[in-house]
Design a protein around this motif. Structure first.
Motif, PDB file in Angstrom:
ATOM      1  N   ILE A 110       5.267  46.369  20.403  1.00 49.56           N
ATOM      2  CA  ILE A 110       6.221  46.147  21.497  1.00 49.56           C
ATOM      3  C   ILE A 110       5.847  46.993  22.713  1.00 49.56           C
ATOM      4  CG2 ILE A 110       8.616  46.494  22.224  1.00 49.56           C
ATOM      5  CD1 ILE A 110       9.464  45.743  19.374  1.00 49.56           C
ATOM      6  N   VAL A 111       5.564  48.276  22.472  1.00 47.66           N
ATOM      7  CA  VAL A 111       5.181  49.165  23.571  1.00 47.66           C
ATOM      8  C   VAL A 111       3.885  48.690  24.207  1.00 47.66           C
ATOM      9  CG1 VAL A 111       4.494  51.509  24.176  1.00 47.66           C
ATOM     10  CG2 VAL A 111       6.361  51.139  22.561  1.00 47.66           C
ATOM     11  N   SER A 112       2.903  48.332  23.370  1.00 46.21           N
ATOM     12  CA  SER A 112       1.626  47.847  23.881  1.00 46.21           C
ATOM     13  C   SER A 112       1.803  46.548  24.656  1.00 46.21           C
ATOM     14  CB  SER A 112       0.663  47.633  22.720  1.00 46.21           C
ATOM     15  OG  SER A 112      -0.552  47.070  23.166  1.00 46.21           O
ATOM     16  N   GLY A 113       2.657  45.649  24.150  1.00 43.96           N
ATOM     17  CA  GLY A 113       2.892  44.374  24.829  1.00 43.96           C
ATOM     18  C   GLY A 113       3.493  44.556  26.210  1.00 43.96           C
ATOM     19  N   VAL A 114       4.437  45.490  26.344  1.00 46.99           N
ATOM     20  CA  VAL A 114       5.049  45.757  27.648  1.00 46.99           C
ATOM     21  C   VAL A 114       4.007  46.309  28.615  1.00 46.99           C
ATOM     22  CG1 VAL A 114       6.736  47.188  28.861  1.00 46.99           C
ATOM     23  CG2 VAL A 114       7.352  46.105  26.699  1.00 46.99           C
ATOM     24  N   MET A 115       3.187  47.244  28.147  1.00 53.89           N
ATOM     25  CA  MET A 115       2.145  47.824  28.997  1.00 53.89           C
ATOM     26  C   MET A 115       1.152  46.760  29.456  1.00 53.89           C
ATOM     27  SD  MET A 115       1.489  51.333  26.820  1.00 53.89           S
ATOM     28  CE  MET A 115       0.106  51.844  27.832  1.00 53.89           C
ATOM     29  N   ARG A 173       6.283  65.750   6.471  1.00 53.61           N
ATOM     30  CA  ARG A 173       6.449  65.278   7.846  1.00 53.61           C
ATOM     31  C   ARG A 173       5.654  64.001   8.060  1.00 53.61           C
ATOM     32  NH1 ARG A 173       5.875  70.582   9.842  1.00 53.61           N
ATOM     33  NH2 ARG A 173       3.802  70.131  10.626  1.00 53.61           N
ATOM     34  N   SER A 174       6.190  63.133   8.890  1.00 50.39           N
ATOM     35  CA  SER A 174       5.558  61.866   9.284  1.00 50.39           C
ATOM     36  C   SER A 174       5.595  60.811   8.190  1.00 50.39           C
ATOM     37  CB  SER A 174       4.095  62.080   9.713  1.00 50.39           C
ATOM     38  OG  SER A 174       4.012  62.986  10.777  1.00 50.39           O
ATOM     39  N   ILE A 175       6.225  61.098   7.062  1.00 43.95           N
ATOM     40  CA  ILE A 175       6.345  60.106   6.004  1.00 43.95           C
ATOM     41  C   ILE A 175       7.733  59.477   6.074  1.00 43.95           C
ATOM     42  CG2 ILE A 175       6.273  59.738   3.508  1.00 43.95           C
ATOM     43  CD1 ILE A 175       3.628  60.536   4.607  1.00 43.95           C
ATOM     44  N   GLY A 176       7.823  58.203   5.787  1.00 44.07           N
ATOM     45  CA  GLY A 176       9.137  57.573   5.736  1.00 44.07           C
ATOM     46  C   GLY A 176       9.235  56.286   6.526  1.00 44.07           C
ATOM     47  N   VAL A 177       8.310  56.051   7.474  1.00 47.37           N
ATOM     48  CA  VAL A 177       8.322  54.815   8.256  1.00 47.37           C
ATOM     49  C   VAL A 177       7.238  53.890   7.716  1.00 47.37           C
ATOM     50  CG1 VAL A 177       8.076  53.780  10.539  1.00 47.37           C
ATOM     51  CG2 VAL A 177       9.119  56.049  10.296  1.00 47.37           C
ATOM     52  N   PRO A 178       7.581  52.690   7.252  1.00 49.34           N
ATOM     53  CA  PRO A 178       6.585  51.793   6.663  1.00 49.34           C
ATOM     54  C   PRO A 178       5.606  51.257   7.696  1.00 49.34           C
ATOM     55  CG  PRO A 178       8.684  50.667   6.895  1.00 49.34           C
ATOM     56  CD  PRO A 178       8.924  52.099   7.256  1.00 49.34           C
ATOM     57  N   THR A 179       4.478  50.769   7.222  1.00 51.66           N
ATOM     58  CA  THR A 179       3.393  50.338   8.103  1.00 51.66           C
ATOM     59  C   THR A 179       3.809  49.222   9.055  1.00 51.66           C
ATOM     60  OG1 THR A 179       1.769  50.943   6.415  1.00 51.66           O
ATOM     61  CG2 THR A 179       1.045  49.423   8.136  1.00 51.66           C
ATOM     62  N   LEU A 180       4.418  48.153   8.526  1.00 48.55           N
ATOM     63  CA  LEU A 180       4.743  47.012   9.384  1.00 48.55           C
ATOM     64  C   LEU A 180       5.782  47.368  10.432  1.00 48.55           C
ATOM     65  CD1 LEU A 180       4.756  43.942   6.955  1.00 48.55           C
ATOM     66  CD2 LEU A 180       2.943  44.815   8.429  1.00 48.55           C
ATOM     67  N   PHE A 205       6.832  48.486  16.338  1.00 49.00           N
ATOM     68  CA  PHE A 205       7.205  49.307  17.489  1.00 49.00           C
ATOM     69  C   PHE A 205       6.015  49.529  18.414  1.00 49.00           C
ATOM     70  CE2 PHE A 205      10.609  51.296  14.594  1.00 49.00           C
ATOM     71  CZ  PHE A 205      11.525  50.331  14.968  1.00 49.00           C
ATOM     72  N   CYS A 206       4.845  49.802  17.828  1.00 46.38           N
ATOM     73  CA  CYS A 206       3.652  50.025  18.641  1.00 46.38           C
ATOM     74  C   CYS A 206       3.248  48.757  19.389  1.00 46.38           C
ATOM     75  CB  CYS A 206       2.498  50.501  17.766  1.00 46.38           C
ATOM     76  SG  CYS A 206       2.742  52.146  17.058  1.00 46.38           S
ATOM     77  N   SER A 227      -2.448  48.884  20.787  1.00 50.25           N
ATOM     78  CA  SER A 227      -1.584  48.877  19.599  1.00 50.25           C
ATOM     79  C   SER A 227      -2.167  49.754  18.499  1.00 50.25           C
ATOM     80  CB  SER A 227      -1.408  47.444  19.080  1.00 50.25           C
ATOM     81  OG  SER A 227      -0.741  46.635  20.027  1.00 50.25           O
ATOM     82  N   ILE A 228      -3.477  49.631  18.279  1.00 52.07           N
ATOM     83  CA  ILE A 228      -4.126  50.430  17.239  1.00 52.07           C
ATOM     84  C   ILE A 228      -4.098  51.908  17.584  1.00 52.07           C
ATOM     85  CG2 ILE A 228      -6.330  50.907  16.103  1.00 52.07           C
ATOM     86  CD1 ILE A 228      -6.962  47.917  16.365  1.00 52.07           C
ATOM     87  N   ILE A 229      -4.385  52.234  18.854  1.00 51.18           N
ATOM     88  CA  ILE A 229      -4.387  53.637  19.287  1.00 51.18           C
ATOM     89  C   ILE A 229      -3.000  54.238  19.156  1.00 51.18           C
ATOM     90  CG2 ILE A 229      -4.657  55.153  21.290  1.00 51.18           C
ATOM     91  CD1 ILE A 229      -6.930  53.286  22.207  1.00 51.18           C
ATOM     92  N   LEU A 230      -1.977  53.508  19.603  1.00 51.41           N
ATOM     93  CA  LEU A 230      -0.607  54.002  19.487  1.00 51.41           C
ATOM     94  C   LEU A 230      -0.203  54.181  18.030  1.00 51.41           C
ATOM     95  CD1 LEU A 230       1.290  51.934  22.231  1.00 51.41           C
ATOM     96  CD2 LEU A 230       0.713  54.369  22.293  1.00 51.41           C
ATOM     97  N   PHE A 231      -0.652  53.259  17.190  1.00 54.04           N
ATOM     98  CA  PHE A 231      -0.312  53.326  15.763  1.00 54.04           C
ATOM     99  C   PHE A 231      -0.805  54.625  15.138  1.00 54.04           C
ATOM    100  CE2 PHE A 231      -1.541  52.415  11.315  1.00 54.04           C
ATOM    101  CZ  PHE A 231      -0.299  52.070  10.803  1.00 54.04           C
TER     102      PHE A 231
END
Length: 277
Positions: free
Chosen positions: A132-137, A117-124, A129-130, A175-179
């Motif tokens: 983008i969410v942080s930038g909107v906030m 679980r939680s494996i499969g999405v690369p770091t960059l 995504f994080c 961004s770091i916290i969301l990551f």
């Protein structure tokens, strides 16, 4: 940081456990059992340390134990899609003599990959995504502070600089916290898995995008899937496993990857008694 290896061979003595507590000392080696106890007791501490050091991270998923040839393998996967006698290729790290920890399982005949679980999405990609969410906030927060400053009768000329610096710092922190909240620490493992499997840009490779592309090629019978020289036995899949990630072409392994080939191993009578005990 130890590199992963690729273990090839057929599965034998497969046991799948819903809970690692169900594993008994008679089922696995004492060292592997002791390792599980340590992992369970210090899971949180290990996660924090390994998140900072990008080392070994406790993997979540369904625990399985098996033999690949003469090698003992212990691992955690979201779904164990292989069975006794199947040929598999496992991304592993050695934990003791003839004992290995599995981090991913590939079934070349079906072009299927199984991850914890939680494996499969690369770091960059996860950072993107994080961010983008942080930038909107942060944008909404900045606009809100700007509106408040507009109605402030006693404006300080340094307020604009202060708001800008505060917004940048807030953007980085969020961004770091969301990551990490989104399981970003596991993406470091996915990078290493993809690098071991031969993907040229593992930090950018998206197994989700390749999975979607595979489904289109598989439906249309595209020759790209059938002309793969490394998996000539591949056949069109009529029913996809919903818990597997499918890939299109088999990448060439890097020169630095150690291949542990157990395909030629045939257990003798003594080994058969050992495996069945």
């Amino acid at each position: 940081m130890a590199k992963y290896s690729l273990l090839k061979g057929k599965v034998s003595k497969l046991h799948v456990f819903d809970d690692s507590k169900e594993i008994r000392s008679g089922d696995i080696g004492w060292l592997a059992l002791f390792g599980l106890m340590i992992i369970g007791a210090f899971e949180l501490l290990i996660d924090i340390i390994d998140s900072l050091a990008i080392g070994n991270i406790t993997l979540k998923g369904k625990t399985f134990y098996c033999y690949i040839g003469k090698k003992e393998v212990l691992g955690n996967l979201e779904h164990v899609g292989f069975k006794e006698g199947d040929y598999v290729e496992m991304v592993v790290k050695q934990i003791d003599t003839n004992q290995y920890q599995s981090y991913a399982v590939r079934m070349p005949q079906y072009h299927a990959l199984y991850f914890p679980r939680s494996i499969g999405v690369p770091t960059l990609l996860k950072l993107k995504f994080c961010s983008i969410v942080s930038g909107v906030m942060c944008l909404f927060a900045y606009l809100f502070l700007t509106i408040l400053a507009f109605f402030d009768l006693e404006k300080d000329p340094d307020d604009f600089i202060f708001r800008t610096i505060a917004t940048i710092i807030m953007f980085l922190l969020i961004s770091i916290i969301l990551f990490f909240l989104a399981g970003g620490r596991y993406s470091f493992i996915s990078n290493r898995i993809f690098a071991t499997l031969g993907y040229p840009k593992p930090w950018l490779h998206s197994s989700v995008e390749e999975h979607d592309r595979f489904k289109k090629l598989n439906r249309s019978g595209d020759p790209e899937l059938y002309d793969d020289p490394q998996t000539p036995e591949f056949e069109r899949i009529k029913k996809l496993d919903p818990d597997a990630y499918y890939y299109c072409r088999t990448p060439n392994l890097p020169d630095w990857v150690e291949v542990i080939d157990e395909r030629g191993y045939t257990p003798n009578l003594k080994d058969q008694k050992k495996l069945s005990s």
